[in-house]
Write an enzyme that holds these catalytic residues in place. Structure first.
Site, PDB file in Angstrom:
ATOM      1  N   ASP A   7       0.876  -1.169   0.000  1.00  0.00           N
ATOM      2  CA  ASP A   7       0.000   0.000   0.000  1.00  0.00           C
ATOM      3  C   ASP A   7       0.914   1.220   0.000  1.00  0.00           C
ATOM      4  OD1 ASP A   7      -2.297   1.657   0.209  1.00  0.00           O
ATOM      5  OD2 ASP A   7      -2.018   1.764   2.376  1.00  0.00           O
ATOM      6  N   GLU A  66      -1.104  -1.520  -4.886  1.00  0.00           N
ATOM      7  CA  GLU A  66      -2.325  -0.762  -5.126  1.00  0.00           C
ATOM      8  C   GLU A  66      -2.030   0.381  -6.083  1.00  0.00           C
ATOM      9  OE1 GLU A  66      -5.133   1.814  -2.319  1.00  0.00           O
ATOM     10  OE2 GLU A  66      -5.049  -0.308  -1.761  1.00  0.00           O
ATOM     11  N   ASP A 138      -2.400   0.935   7.328  1.00  0.00           N
ATOM     12  CA  ASP A 138      -1.614   0.803   6.097  1.00  0.00           C
ATOM     13  C   ASP A 138      -1.169  -0.644   5.877  1.00  0.00           C
ATOM     14  OD1 ASP A 138      -1.483   3.628   5.166  1.00  0.00           O
ATOM     15  OD2 ASP A 138      -0.553   3.905   7.128  1.00  0.00           O
TER      16      ASP A 138
END
Length: 172
Positions: A7, A66, A138
């Site tokens: 992420d 991502e 996160d």
């Protein structure tokens, strides 16, 4: 197969590793790379070095990152893209295949709702990986990205008659 989920973020980059054996998913490790308040090049180097160390330590077979969404503030989007580029560079330099998923795809595959909030994602990651507590936000997002890739990589969703259309999971 061991999957590393990322992420990306300029201040905090989350990472999460899972092992996949058939349909079983198990937690390996997760955490965050924090870059502090230095200048941009040193922060990007921190991400690059941190990713390289994680790859060397845990030896993943595959990775999932991502994708960047466009913010209202174009400067923030550009900075996030640079952080993402540093993470991807470390993965590519290590010879890892890199898959990319939108936040909508990740949330849809883990929560069943592409517009789920961070709390819902964290809760489902905790349940799916049988964790004693919820990982920090996160790291939970990174684990969710790894879980999303696990569904794609093993073909479980395709076998179940599911497919992706415009970033959403649908029954075919």
């Amino acid at each position: 197969m061991r999957i590393l989920g990322i992420d990306p973020g300029l201040r905090v980059t989350g990472f999460g590793l899972i092992d996949c054996v058939g349909q079983n998913r198990s937690y390996v490790a997760s955490g965050c790379i924090r870059t502090g308040d230095g200048d941009l090049p040193s922060r990007l180097k921190t991400i690059l070095d941190g990713m390289a160390q994680i790859v060397a330590t845990y030896q993943p077979d595959s990775s999932a990152v991502e994708q960047v969404f466009v913010n209202v503030n174009p400067q923030s989007t550009l900075l996030l893209g640079q952080a993402r580029g540093a993470a991807i560079s470390a993965l590519v330099l290590a010879g890892l295949p890199v898959a990319e998923y939108t936040a909508l795809q990740v949330k849809q595959s883990v929560v069943g709702n592409g517009h789920a909030d961070k709390v819902q994602v964290g809760h489902m990651v905790q349940r799916l990986l049988a964790l004693e507590g919820a990982p920090q936000a996160d790291a939970a997002d990174a684990l969710a990205c790894a879980l999303c890739h696990a569904g794609h990589a093993t073909g479980a969703l395709a076998k179940a008659g599911m497919g992706s259309r415009r970033g959403r999971w649908v029954v075919r």
